[in-house]
Design a protein around this motif. Structure first.
Motif, PDB file in Angstrom:
ATOM      1  N   ASP A  20       0.686   5.009  -5.735  1.00  0.00           N
ATOM      2  CA  ASP A  20       1.464   3.856  -5.930  1.00  0.00           C
ATOM      3  C   ASP A  20       1.297   3.128  -4.528  1.00  0.00           C
ATOM      4  O   ASP A  20       1.857   3.636  -3.487  1.00  0.00           O
ATOM      5  CB  ASP A  20       2.978   4.185  -6.153  1.00  0.00           C
ATOM      6  N   LYS A  22       1.861  -0.297  -3.820  1.00  0.00           N
ATOM      7  CA  LYS A  22       2.238  -1.200  -3.766  1.00  0.00           C
ATOM      8  C   LYS A  22       3.235  -1.578  -2.331  1.00  0.00           C
ATOM      9  O   LYS A  22       3.858  -0.933  -2.147  1.00  0.00           O
ATOM     10  CB  LYS A  22       3.486  -1.743  -5.041  1.00  0.00           C
ATOM     11  N   ASN A  23       3.137  -2.607  -1.759  1.00  0.00           N
ATOM     12  CA  ASN A  23       3.606  -3.120  -0.455  1.00  0.00           C
ATOM     13  C   ASN A  23       3.384  -2.174   0.619  1.00  0.00           C
ATOM     14  O   ASN A  23       4.043  -1.997   1.811  1.00  0.00           O
ATOM     15  CB  ASN A  23       5.182  -3.214  -0.857  1.00  0.00           C
ATOM     16  N   LYS A  24       2.505  -1.186   0.357  1.00  0.00           N
ATOM     17  CA  LYS A  24       2.091  -0.169   1.333  1.00  0.00           C
ATOM     18  C   LYS A  24       0.928  -0.882   2.324  1.00  0.00           C
ATOM     19  O   LYS A  24       0.125  -1.629   2.147  1.00  0.00           O
ATOM     20  CB  LYS A  24       1.648   1.095   0.774  1.00  0.00           C
ATOM     21  N   LYS A  43      -4.675  -2.981  -5.223  1.00  0.00           N
ATOM     22  CA  LYS A  43      -3.432  -1.940  -5.380  1.00  0.00           C
ATOM     23  C   LYS A  43      -2.284  -2.592  -4.486  1.00  0.00           C
ATOM     24  O   LYS A  43      -1.075  -1.873  -4.789  1.00  0.00           O
ATOM     25  CB  LYS A  43      -3.666  -0.748  -5.595  1.00  0.00           C
ATOM     26  N   LEU A  44      -2.348  -3.326  -3.491  1.00  0.00           N
ATOM     27  CA  LEU A  44      -1.327  -3.357  -2.457  1.00  0.00           C
ATOM     28  C   LEU A  44      -0.292  -4.408  -2.985  1.00  0.00           C
ATOM     29  O   LEU A  44       0.828  -4.356  -2.301  1.00  0.00           O
ATOM     30  CB  LEU A  44      -1.918  -3.811  -1.166  1.00  0.00           C
ATOM     31  N   GLY A  45      -0.610  -5.346  -3.617  1.00  0.00           N
ATOM     32  CA  GLY A  45       0.436  -6.457  -3.763  1.00  0.00           C
ATOM     33  C   GLY A  45       0.602  -7.372  -2.621  1.00  0.00           C
ATOM     34  O   GLY A  45      -0.173  -7.017  -1.662  1.00  0.00           O
ATOM     35  N   GLY A  48       1.577  -5.796   0.790  1.00  0.00           N
ATOM     36  CA  GLY A  48       0.865  -4.575   1.563  1.00  0.00           C
ATOM     37  C   GLY A  48      -0.189  -4.986   2.524  1.00  0.00           C
ATOM     38  O   GLY A  48      -0.587  -6.301   2.287  1.00  0.00           O
TER      39      GLY A  48
END
Ligand SMILES: C[S@@+](CC[C@H](N)C(=O)[O-])C[C@H]1O[C@@H](n2cnc3c(N)ncnc32)[C@H](O)[C@@H]1O
Length: 187
Positions: A20, A22-24, A43-45, A48
């Motif tokens: 996961d 997201k936002n990382k 995959k980061l959104g 991220g």
């Protein structure tokens, strides 16, 4: 996706797929042509951030173009050695990848090297989050590759087992030195 993997790419893809992100914040320590970077950033959104390093301007240029062409701008690329990453990154990192070796279709003599690779792995591990994963893909065949792999293995072998999990995955019956993948996480 098959359980027993066919090549290193399937291992890397499965790790990225199952995390996961997201936002990382994530790090591609060797961006090359940007293929790993593109998979990760997708995959980061929007919130991220992907950090990326490469000592070759050509690699930074290609990666930047690939990411922008695919609609992403939440990245910071550095045309410098990954062993200096503490100058640029202070955030916790959820996924870190080192795809070692030389830039495909370019000068095979410009490669990652034992000393700077181990230093960069060590510095990036300090930033690895509790649930994070560090991936190292190591190839043999080019100059300095065996020396580098030995350095990486010596470093990983001595990581405190009370603090880190280190997995080594290799394609045991394949000929011509297929790449080895190391996966590292915190306990
Ligand atoms: C196998 S390629 C990476 C492939 C890339 N991940 C991709 O998806 O296309 C290895 C890259 O590491 C870069 N490199 C070599 N030494 C480096 C260093 N000290 N710091 C950062 N990048 C380095 C090379 O220029 C090369 O582009």
């Amino acid at each position: 996706m098959r359980i027993v993997k066919f090549n290193y790419r399937e291992i890397v893809d499965e790790v990225i797929e199952n995390m996961d992100l997201k936002n990382k914040c994530c790090l591609d320590a060797t961006v090359g042509r940007g293929h790993d970077s593109l998979k990760i950033i997708s995959k980061l959104g929007e919130k991220g951030t992907l950090y990326g390093y490469d000592i070759q301007e050509e690699a930074i240029r290609d990666t930047k173009k690939l990411l922008l062409d695919n609609g992403y701008d939440n990245f910071k690329l550095f045309n410098k050695c990954h062993s200096e990453l503490e100058e640029d990154i202070t955030s916790q990192l959820e996924l870190i990848i080192f795809n070692l070796g030389y830039l495909p279709k370019s000068d095979k003599k410009i490669t990652t090297l034992r000393e700077s690779t181990v230093k960069a792995i060590e510095k990036s591990l300090n930033l690895l989050s509790k649930s994070g994963v560090l991936i190292i893909v190591s190839y043999l065949g080019h100059e300095n590759s065996l020396e580098e792999r030995n350095g990486v293995e010596e470093y990983l072998k001595n990581l405190n087992q009370k603090l880190f999990l280190v997995e080594k995955r290799e394609f045991f019956n394949q000929k011509n030195n297929p790449p080895i993948v190391y996966l590292i996480g915190r306990r």
